[in-house]
Scaffold this motif. Structure first.
Motif, short mmCIF file in Angstrom:
data_model
loop_
_atom_site.label_atom_id
_atom_site.label_comp_id
_atom_site.label_asym_id
_atom_site.label_seq_id
_atom_site.Cartn_x
_atom_site.Cartn_y
_atom_site.Cartn_z
N ARG A 167 0.84 -1.21 0.00
CA ARG A 167 0.00 0.00 0.00
C ARG A 167 0.88 1.26 0.00
O ARG A 167 2.05 1.23 0.38
CB ARG A 167 -0.90 0.01 1.24
N ASN A 168 0.29 2.37 -0.41
CA ASN A 168 0.95 3.67 -0.39
C ASN A 168 0.08 4.66 0.36
O ASN A 168 -1.16 4.59 0.32
CB ASN A 168 1.20 4.18 -1.81
N TYR A 169 0.73 5.60 1.04
CA TYR A 169 0.02 6.62 1.81
C TYR A 169 0.23 7.99 1.17
O TYR A 169 1.34 8.32 0.74
CB TYR A 169 0.53 6.68 3.25
N ALA A 170 -0.83 8.80 1.14
CA ALA A 170 -0.72 10.17 0.64
C ALA A 170 -1.81 11.01 1.29
O ALA A 170 -2.94 10.56 1.47
CB ALA A 170 -0.87 10.21 -0.88
N TYR A 171 -1.44 12.23 1.65
CA TYR A 171 -2.41 13.17 2.22
C TYR A 171 -3.53 13.42 1.21
O TYR A 171 -3.30 13.63 0.03
CB TYR A 171 -1.72 14.48 2.59
N GLU A 172 -4.78 13.38 1.70
CA GLU A 172 -5.93 13.57 0.82
C GLU A 172 -6.61 14.90 1.12
O GLU A 172 -6.85 15.23 2.29
CB GLU A 172 -6.94 12.43 1.01
N PRO A 173 -6.93 15.71 0.10
CA PRO A 173 -7.61 16.99 0.34
C PRO A 173 -8.93 16.77 1.08
O PRO A 173 -9.63 15.78 0.88
CB PRO A 173 -7.86 17.53 -1.08
N GLY A 174 -9.24 17.70 1.97
CA GLY A 174 -10.46 17.61 2.75
C GLY A 174 -11.02 18.99 3.04
O GLY A 174 -10.42 20.01 2.67
N VAL A 175 -12.15 19.03 3.71
CA VAL A 175 -12.73 20.31 4.11
C VAL A 175 -11.81 20.95 5.15
O VAL A 175 -11.00 20.27 5.78
CB VAL A 175 -14.15 20.11 4.68
N LYS B 115 -9.82 6.45 -7.87
CA LYS B 115 -10.52 7.27 -6.89
C LYS B 115 -10.54 8.72 -7.36
O LYS B 115 -9.53 9.27 -7.78
CB LYS B 115 -9.84 7.19 -5.52
N THR B 116 -11.71 9.32 -7.30
CA THR B 116 -11.87 10.73 -7.65
C THR B 116 -12.37 11.49 -6.42
O THR B 116 -13.23 11.00 -5.68
CB THR B 116 -12.86 10.91 -8.81
N THR B 117 -11.82 12.68 -6.23
CA THR B 117 -12.16 13.50 -5.07
C THR B 117 -12.36 14.94 -5.51
O THR B 117 -11.56 15.47 -6.29
CB THR B 117 -11.05 13.44 -4.00
N VAL B 118 -13.42 15.57 -5.02
CA VAL B 118 -13.67 16.98 -5.27
C VAL B 118 -14.00 17.66 -3.94
O VAL B 118 -14.85 17.17 -3.18
CB VAL B 118 -14.83 17.20 -6.26
N LYS C 195 -17.33 17.92 0.33
CA LYS C 195 -16.38 16.99 -0.28
C LYS C 195 -17.12 15.79 -0.83
O LYS C 195 -18.04 15.26 -0.21
CB LYS C 195 -15.34 16.54 0.76
N TYR C 196 -16.67 15.37 -2.02
CA TYR C 196 -17.21 14.17 -2.66
C TYR C 196 -16.01 13.29 -3.02
O TYR C 196 -15.10 13.73 -3.72
CB TYR C 196 -17.99 14.55 -3.91
N ALA C 197 -16.00 12.06 -2.51
CA ALA C 197 -14.90 11.13 -2.80
C ALA C 197 -15.48 9.77 -3.17
O ALA C 197 -16.24 9.18 -2.39
CB ALA C 197 -13.97 11.00 -1.60
N ILE D 77 -19.41 11.37 1.31
CA ILE D 77 -19.86 12.75 1.14
C ILE D 77 -19.71 13.49 2.47
O ILE D 77 -20.08 12.96 3.52
CB ILE D 77 -21.32 12.80 0.66
N THR D 78 -19.16 14.70 2.42
CA THR D 78 -18.96 15.52 3.61
C THR D 78 -19.54 16.91 3.39
O THR D 78 -19.34 17.51 2.33
CB THR D 78 -17.46 15.66 3.94
N LEU D 79 -20.24 17.42 4.39
CA LEU D 79 -20.75 18.79 4.38
C LEU D 79 -20.30 19.48 5.67
O LEU D 79 -20.34 18.87 6.74
CB LEU D 79 -22.28 18.81 4.29
N GLN D 80 -19.91 20.74 5.56
CA GLN D 80 -19.43 21.47 6.74
C GLN D 80 -19.83 22.93 6.64
O GLN D 80 -19.76 23.54 5.57
CB GLN D 80 -17.91 21.36 6.85
N ILE D 81 -20.23 23.49 7.77
CA ILE D 81 -20.52 24.91 7.85
C ILE D 81 -19.89 25.45 9.12
O ILE D 81 -19.92 24.79 10.17
CB ILE D 81 -22.05 25.20 7.82
#
Length: 632
Positions: A555-563, A578-581, A596-598, A623-627
């Motif tokens: 396996r490989n590790y990498a920081y993933e963009p997040g809220v 894997k696709t992330t927005v 966030k959508y991953a 799916i992530t939502l934040q306010i």
């Protein structure tokens, strides 16, 4: 595929001076984004541990503050030598200026933030389906993770915060709750924390809280920790902290005393011995309370802890000496171990003591700690870092952990997950080739004197070697190539990473990474392509990841963009795409919204996950939502 690979490698020749720092530092920076450093009360040790400042910048800051007494505005930082405008722009979000208020209970330049985040998996996990004849166990709550967090700074002296959280499958938002009130001053009573807190003492053999790089290409910083004392706890991690009171007294300029008392309920699995007495099997640290079995582990054991740290720093020499002691009482006894665990501590009363020091001698900074536990076992760390020339830095760290040493809150540099049954020597080197390029390397040799998990032999050994060449082009590019070779238990794991950022035009930047891991005949690789657009109130990030590993071992590790304020360092394994927005929108000065959508789609399986987390099919969508609302 060859065309894609060539495109990725060509892009990797570029890099960017980006707000998204390397993974090893990201969680520390996220902490200081949420808890900015107040320039009127921040200590030299806190500045060092933040990883934001160089030694020269810290020395210039401390000298300037002593000269002027108190800052009235953040703009005064511009007049500090070695603090240029480019540097000030980089640290702008991590520092604040709250002038000292003689009446600590009155608001002054106060800030308050309330944040709510929820996330869920779109596909249905087995734990949320109806029971069947083969399995009747199901989760008791809904499929959402939820977090409600408040942080407030009333003035330079007083801040507070609380957190409520539930995991997916748990019933109530209050399943985990945490909170604190922290008071700071420049008087005798230097700091008081009521509620949840951690301690960072010495080199972490008795008390280790806060952020730690561990082994890292930043070898100079990786070999040394800083005595930060008590720190308010505001994380969503449900273990590893205390609950009670923590205060620090500054008796003189050279003598400080910190002491604390804590009472907590801990999750645990228990058993009953032959005479009917209940004992501790294992401490449960995952924080899950989703099924009747997991709920039965909740608050199964009580922990009472008290401790003290005495710090002596004579004015005549730059020595810092610390005496540390902690007494822990569990309501359930830990039985004597069997097999390789036989030397480990047992019982329900534990005493930990240590002596630690920091001593800069010319251009060498030496630190160390010697610790003992109640079963007469000991641990030792001694390290030093120095600048051999303007271009060459070096460091070393020697460690020796007895097979039976135990402290519940220890976290010294180690190859094992615990500080026991190990000795090792870490050597680090950093060479500034020129203004744009730097070579950073380390080698760590380690040995396990006794048997360990799945290893029956004694005196097994291994090593880890890492080297990273990084370069940058001012304001437009940054990148690195890194190789890592780990040998342990007669197995060789070789990992290679190629990373780069490139700013093509204003508001746009591109990031690419190629990683490969080889273990025996297995070779796994990961290709990442990120695109980021930052314009005014909008910030949008997108990632495309191609994953191909024969097994989890490669396996490989990498920081993933997040809220904002989140940190994720996932393991990429299997054969998948894997696709992330991630989208963030600053509605106005007070309100910010993020989502966030991953989605990951596997090619080598028809079921994702296992047990009650299993999903039928080959996809998983998060799916992530934040306010957040910030009041100034």
């Amino acid at each position: 595929m060859k065309t894609l690979l060539l495109l990725l490698i060509s892009l990797a020749c570029f890099a960017q001076i980006s707000t998204q720092e390397e993974e090893e530092k990201q969680s520390s920076f996220d902490y200081y984004l949420a808890n900015p450093l107040n320039i009127n009360v921040v200590s030299e040790t806190e500045l060092q541990s933040s990883l934001l400042f160089s030694s020269d910048q810290i020395a210039a800051f401390i000298a300037f503050r002593k000269q002027i007494g108190t800052f009235q505005s953040i703009l005064e930082l511009q007049t500090i030598p070695a603090w240029d405008l480019a540097f000030l722009r980089r640290i702008h979000d991590y520092v604040i200026c709250h002038p000292m208020n003689p009446r600590w209970w009155k608001p002054n330049s106060s800030t308050h933030q309330i944040l709510f985040k929820t996330d869920w998996t779109a596909e249905t996990k087995k734990g949320f389906t109806d029971p069947d004849l083969r399995s009747k166990t199901r989760y008791v709550g809904d499929r959402t993770n939820q977090t409600l967090r408040y942080r407030g700074q009333l003035n330079a002296n007083l801040r507070m915060g609380f957190l409520l959280q539930k995991d997916a499958g748990e019933k109530d938002l209050s399943d985990f709750s945490s909170g604190f009130v922290e008071f700071k001053s420049k008087g005798i009573l230097e700091k008081v924390i009521l509620g949840d807190f951690i301690n960072q003492w010495g080199q972490g053999l008795v008390q280790s809280g806060g952020f730690s790089l561990g082994k890292s290409f930043e070898s100079i910083k990786a070999t040394q920790k800083f005595n930060l004392g008590g720190l308010a706890y505001s994380s969503s991690v449900e273990y590893g902290y205390y609950q009670g009171i923590n205060f620090t007294l500054k008796l003189t300029e050279f003598l400080r005393i910190q002491t604390f008392a804590s009472y907590r309920n801990l999750d645990a699995t228990t058993g009953i011995d032959s005479i009917g007495k209940t004992y501790l099997r294992t401490r449960v640290e995952d924080g899950f309370h989703r099924t009747s079995s997991e709920i039965s582990h909740k608050d199964a054991m009580q922990e009472k802890t008290t401790g003290a740290n005495i710090t002596y720093s004579p004015l005549s020499i730059p020595l810092v000496l610390q005496l540390n002691g902690v007494y822990t009482l569990w309501s359930l006894p830990k039985p004597i171990g069997i097999g390789y665990k036989q030397p480990e501590w047992s019982g329900n009363k534990l005493q930990n003591y240590s002596i630690s020091f920091q001593y800069p001698f010319r251009n060498i900074r030496m630190v160390g700690e010697f610790a003992t536990s109640g079963n007469r076992q000991y641990s030792l760390i001694q390290s030093a870092a120095t600048s051999l020339s303007k271009k060459l830095d070096a460091s070393y760290l020697f460690r020796h952990y007895s097979a039976g040493y135990f402290s519940p809150k220890s976290n010294g540099l180690s190859e094992n997950s615990e500080n026991l049954n190990e000795w090792g020597l870490f050597l680090g080197l950093g060479y500034q080739i020129n203004k744009r390029m730097k070579l950073s390397s380390y080698v760590d040799y380690f040995c396990f004197p006794g048997p360990k998990y799945q290893v029956v032999a004694s005196n097994t050994f291994g090593w880890e070697f890492l080297s990273r060449l990084q370069w940058e082009k001012r304001h437009s590019a940054r990148g690195f190539i890194q190789g890592k070779w780990t040998r342990k238990e007669e197995k060789d794991l070789i990992q290679i990473s190629l990373d780069g950022h490139f700013i093509a035009i204003k508001s746009w930047d591109f990031h690419v990474r190629a990683m490969a891991s080889a273990l025996g005949s297995e070779i796994g690789y990961l290709l990442l392509q990120d695109v980021k657009w930052d314009q005014g109130k909008w910030n949008v990030q997108g990632r495309f990841a191609f994953i191909n590993t024969p097994s989890y071992d490669t396996r490989n590790y990498a920081y993933e963009p997040g809220v904002p304020y989140s940190f994720l360092l996932p393991a990429y394994a299997g054969k998948a795409i894997k696709t992330t927005v991630v989208m963030a929108y600053q509605w106005n000065r007070e309100i910010a919204i993020a989502a966030k959508y991953a989605r990951i789609q596997y090619q080598d399986r028809t079921e994702v996950g296992s047990g009650l987390d299993a999903i039928e099919g080959n996809t998983k969508t998060d799916i992530t939502l934040q306010i957040s609302y910030k009041m100034h």
